[in-house]
Design a protein around this motif. Structure first.
Motif, PDB file in Angstrom:
ATOM      1  N   GLY A 174      24.003  38.820  45.904  1.00 44.82           N
ATOM      2  CA  GLY A 174      23.607  37.430  45.828  1.00 44.82           C
ATOM      3  C   GLY A 174      22.108  37.358  46.004  1.00 44.82           C
ATOM      4  N   PHE A 175      21.471  36.370  45.385  1.00 45.83           N
ATOM      5  CA  PHE A 175      20.017  36.280  45.391  1.00 45.83           C
ATOM      6  C   PHE A 175      19.557  34.900  45.840  1.00 45.83           C
ATOM      7  N   LEU A 184      23.943  29.437  44.588  1.00 46.82           N
ATOM      8  CA  LEU A 184      24.884  28.607  45.328  1.00 46.82           C
ATOM      9  C   LEU A 184      26.174  29.391  45.488  1.00 46.82           C
ATOM     10  N   ILE A 185      26.615  29.524  46.727  1.00 42.23           N
ATOM     11  CA  ILE A 185      27.798  30.318  47.028  1.00 42.23           C
ATOM     12  C   ILE A 185      28.945  29.394  47.414  1.00 42.23           C
ATOM     13  N   GLN A 186      30.029  29.482  46.665  1.00 44.46           N
ATOM     14  CA  GLN A 186      31.246  28.745  47.001  1.00 44.46           C
ATOM     15  C   GLN A 186      32.046  29.614  47.956  1.00 44.46           C
ATOM     16  N   ILE A 187      32.432  29.024  49.077  1.00 48.42           N
ATOM     17  CA  ILE A 187      33.236  29.746  50.060  1.00 48.42           C
ATOM     18  C   ILE A 187      34.570  29.027  50.184  1.00 48.42           C
ATOM     19  N   ASP A 188      35.629  29.717  49.758  1.00 47.25           N
ATOM     20  CA  ASP A 188      36.986  29.194  49.868  1.00 47.25           C
ATOM     21  C   ASP A 188      37.604  29.755  51.134  1.00 47.25           C
ATOM     22  N   LYS A 211      28.735  30.210  42.549  1.00 49.52           N
ATOM     23  CA  LYS A 211      29.276  28.982  41.954  1.00 49.52           C
ATOM     24  C   LYS A 211      28.975  28.901  40.460  1.00 49.52           C
ATOM     25  N   LYS A 212      27.830  29.402  40.032  1.00 44.83           N
ATOM     26  CA  LYS A 212      27.442  29.311  38.625  1.00 44.83           C
ATOM     27  C   LYS A 212      28.195  30.312  37.753  1.00 44.83           C
TER      28      LYS A 212
END
Length: 143
Positions: free
Chosen positions: A76-77, A81-85, A105-106
């Motif tokens: 990750g950079f 945007l990081i989606q956390i489930d 997310k993208k």
């Protein structure tokens, strides 16, 4: 060396999005392992808040982490945007495991999977206590 293997649940009951901040980047130029633990902590707080709980008050009891495991899948950079489930499982008398799936997310690329083991704790008595029935019912209703 043996690798950690996590069996992730199929159904997640909560989702949140966090940006990768500049302070989350390590000397390798990508998301640091310490930042991932911090991100899942934030996701856990948001998850609990969604049920009107806090880490200090789940039906009058606190939570304390007993273990954690993270399996990294990709980088990750900064700015991603990081989606956390989030999911909950492996219930026992005193606690459960909370599972996290971190994805870009993208691109939907999986960055990491993780789990934290938690038990319920009476901070005044300084001892582990049984899981509140209301918490178990709320979580099992949604899983």
């Amino acid at each position: 060396m043996a690798r950690i293997k996590l069996e992730m649940p199929e159904h997640f009951i909560f989702s949140t999005v966090l940006p990768i901040r500049i302070s989350d980047i390590n000397y390798g130029g990508h998301l640091g392992n310490d930042a991932v633990l911090s991100m899942i902590h934030e996701a856990r707080v948001r998850f609990l808040n969604n049920y009107h709980y806090t880490e200090q008050n789940v039906d009058g009891r606190g939570l304390i982490m007993t273990d954690s495991a993270i399996v990294y899948r990709s980088e990750g950079f900064y700015g991603d945007l990081i989606q956390i489930d989030v999911a909950v499982g492996d219930f026992n008398k005193y606690g459960c495991d909370i599972f996290y799936l971190l994805s870009n997310k993208k691109t939907a690329e999986e960055l990491a999977i993780a789990k934290t083991g938690v038990v319920f704790f009476d901070y005044e008595a300084r001892k582990v206590v049984p899981m509140p029935d209301g918490f178990r019912a709320s979580m099992q209703k949604d899983t």
